[in-house]
Design a protein around this motif. Sequence first.
Motif, PDB file in Angstrom:
ATOM      1  N   ALA A 186       0.793  -1.121   0.086  1.00 17.09           N
ATOM      2  CA  ALA A 186      -0.052  -0.268   0.035  1.00 17.09           C
ATOM      3  C   ALA A 186       0.757   1.187   0.144  1.00 17.09           C
ATOM      4  O   ALA A 186       0.270   2.501  -0.389  1.00 17.09           O
ATOM      5  CB  ALA A 186      -0.930   0.061   1.280  1.00 17.09           C
ATOM      6  N   ALA A 246      -4.214  -8.299  -1.077  1.00 15.73           N
ATOM      7  CA  ALA A 246      -4.896  -7.770  -1.994  1.00 15.73           C
ATOM      8  C   ALA A 246      -6.497  -7.690  -1.490  1.00 15.73           C
ATOM      9  O   ALA A 246      -7.316  -6.885  -1.657  1.00 15.73           O
ATOM     10  CB  ALA A 246      -4.816  -8.018  -3.193  1.00 15.73           C
ATOM     11  N   ALA A 300      -9.510  -4.683   1.441  1.00 13.74           N
ATOM     12  CA  ALA A 300      -9.487  -3.114   1.263  1.00 13.74           C
ATOM     13  C   ALA A 300      -8.668  -2.136   1.709  1.00 13.74           C
ATOM     14  O   ALA A 300      -8.510  -2.342   3.176  1.00 13.74           O
ATOM     15  CB  ALA A 300     -11.060  -2.690   0.992  1.00 13.74           C
ATOM     16  N   PRO A 301      -7.994  -1.176   0.984  1.00 19.11           N
ATOM     17  CA  PRO A 301      -7.369  -0.212   1.999  1.00 19.11           C
ATOM     18  C   PRO A 301      -8.278   0.523   2.842  1.00 19.11           C
ATOM     19  O   PRO A 301      -9.683   0.584   2.752  1.00 19.11           O
ATOM     20  CB  PRO A 301      -6.882   0.805   0.822  1.00 19.11           C
ATOM     21  N   ARG A 349      -7.948   6.352   2.919  1.00 19.19           N
ATOM     22  CA  ARG A 349      -6.825   6.624   2.047  1.00 19.19           C
ATOM     23  C   ARG A 349      -7.558   6.296   0.533  1.00 19.19           C
ATOM     24  O   ARG A 349      -6.847   6.795  -0.555  1.00 19.19           O
ATOM     25  CB  ARG A 349      -5.768   5.151   2.136  1.00 19.19           C
ATOM     26  N   THR A 350      -8.729   5.840   0.637  1.00 20.72           N
ATOM     27  CA  THR A 350      -9.519   5.684  -0.820  1.00 20.72           C
ATOM     28  C   THR A 350     -11.005   6.225  -0.765  1.00 20.72           C
ATOM     29  O   THR A 350     -11.690   5.587  -0.662  1.00 20.72           O
ATOM     30  CB  THR A 350      -9.551   4.373  -1.311  1.00 20.72           C
ATOM     31  N   LEU A 404     -14.746  -0.600  -3.220  1.00 21.24           N
ATOM     32  CA  LEU A 404     -13.884  -1.658  -2.761  1.00 21.24           C
ATOM     33  C   LEU A 404     -14.385  -2.663  -1.613  1.00 21.24           C
ATOM     34  O   LEU A 404     -13.700  -3.714  -1.628  1.00 21.24           O
ATOM     35  CB  LEU A 404     -12.568  -0.832  -2.315  1.00 21.24           C
ATOM     36  N   PHE A 462      -8.963   5.178  -9.795  1.00 16.18           N
ATOM     37  CA  PHE A 462      -8.018   3.959  -9.473  1.00 16.18           C
ATOM     38  C   PHE A 462      -6.522   4.571  -9.415  1.00 16.18           C
ATOM     39  O   PHE A 462      -5.651   4.173  -8.486  1.00 16.18           O
ATOM     40  CB  PHE A 462      -8.433   2.973 -10.308  1.00 16.18           C
ATOM     41  N   GLU A 516      -5.910   7.004  -6.564  1.00 20.48           N
ATOM     42  CA  GLU A 516      -5.876   6.502  -5.012  1.00 20.48           C
ATOM     43  C   GLU A 516      -5.183   5.001  -4.784  1.00 20.48           C
ATOM     44  O   GLU A 516      -4.805   4.781  -3.737  1.00 20.48           O
ATOM     45  CB  GLU A 516      -7.426   6.356  -4.529  1.00 20.48           C
ATOM     46  N   LEU A 517      -5.141   4.213  -5.718  1.00 20.84           N
ATOM     47  CA  LEU A 517      -4.506   2.859  -5.607  1.00 20.84           C
ATOM     48  C   LEU A 517      -3.268   2.664  -6.175  1.00 20.84           C
ATOM     49  O   LEU A 517      -2.455   1.783  -6.079  1.00 20.84           O
ATOM     50  CB  LEU A 517      -5.499   1.751  -5.903  1.00 20.84           C
ATOM     51  N   TYR A 546      -6.692  -4.594 -10.397  1.00 17.13           N
ATOM     52  CA  TYR A 546      -7.128  -4.476  -8.816  1.00 17.13           C
ATOM     53  C   TYR A 546      -7.893  -5.649  -8.807  1.00 17.13           C
ATOM     54  O   TYR A 546      -7.770  -6.426  -7.936  1.00 17.13           O
ATOM     55  CB  TYR A 546      -7.718  -3.455  -8.417  1.00 17.13           C
TER      56      TYR A 546
END
Length: 336
Positions: free
Chosen positions: A137, A217, A220-221, A225-226, A233, A264, A267-268, A275
Amino acid sequence: MDDIKCIAALIYPDFMSLDVVGPLQVFASANVERNRQGLSDAYRLLMLSEAPGAVRSSSGMRMVADAAWRECDPGTLDTLLIPGGIGETRQCENLPLLDWLRSAEPHVRRLGSVCSGALILARTGLLDGQRVTTHWADVETLRQHDRLRVDSDCLHTYDPTAGNRNNHMFTSAGVTAGIDLALALVEADLGRSMALAVARRLVLFLRRPGGQAQFSALLAPEPSRTPRLADLLEWIPAHLGSDLSLEALASKANMAPRTLSRVFASELGIGPARYVERIRLEAARALLQDAQASISTVARLTGFGHPENLRRVFQKHLSISPQEYAERFGQEISHA
């Protein structure tokens, strides 16, 4: 062994406790295994912080620092480990600490990081030009240091045989990869048989196959953060067998497909298709480990459809087939 190696870990407010406890337990277990053989301790463990005393980890647990890092003679340390944690950001701005790390580096035999602790070392400039890794991450944040060679899919970068700084300075990936790193350090110090004994005692792999991209994975974050993707997610893992095309995801998120792709990436750091593939891979791994279904059923439940699609993704990310993975990590399952 007359020369006891001092293994020191830095701790600071809101550090990740497992980043410290995991690796230190490996070294402590090496002492136990040596004692069982009638040998003396190989390691002495030390925790350093801004000041001696209790330091609160991100979990709320407190650990006790033995000494202040500013008062510690780096020449007395064999190995210094820098953990990650949500408090890492503040330490990246802790100029006295960064200066101390720079001054300590020439005097310690080994200096490394666990998880996002790599971001602290990166701020010192000591990792410039090196191959490095960190928690998946935090990879994109680490990439902002343009003098680093970031490897997003390895467990650690320690190589005792390397003819470069990778046997002096090194990094490791997310959380439990610090345990993999510590086992590698014990193997370099005390030999493979001792490292195997420690791994058996702690019920660990001496060397885990694959890299780190595959271990986290499915989670989910953090929503913070997202923020624009949090709901999506959370929804994806529960609908792996559904249509998860870009258009379908964009409709679910109430965004245009091109907008979703940009979000995406922002943020990721990866696109929606990549993903989704990794989430499906994680779910397939979990099912195969628990022997909950045949390979063909796993492929269907996780949205890969045909077992051949599942095989290609396993080879792409893990360099192993689903059947080999099941045999190595799970119980025997059927091909039907």
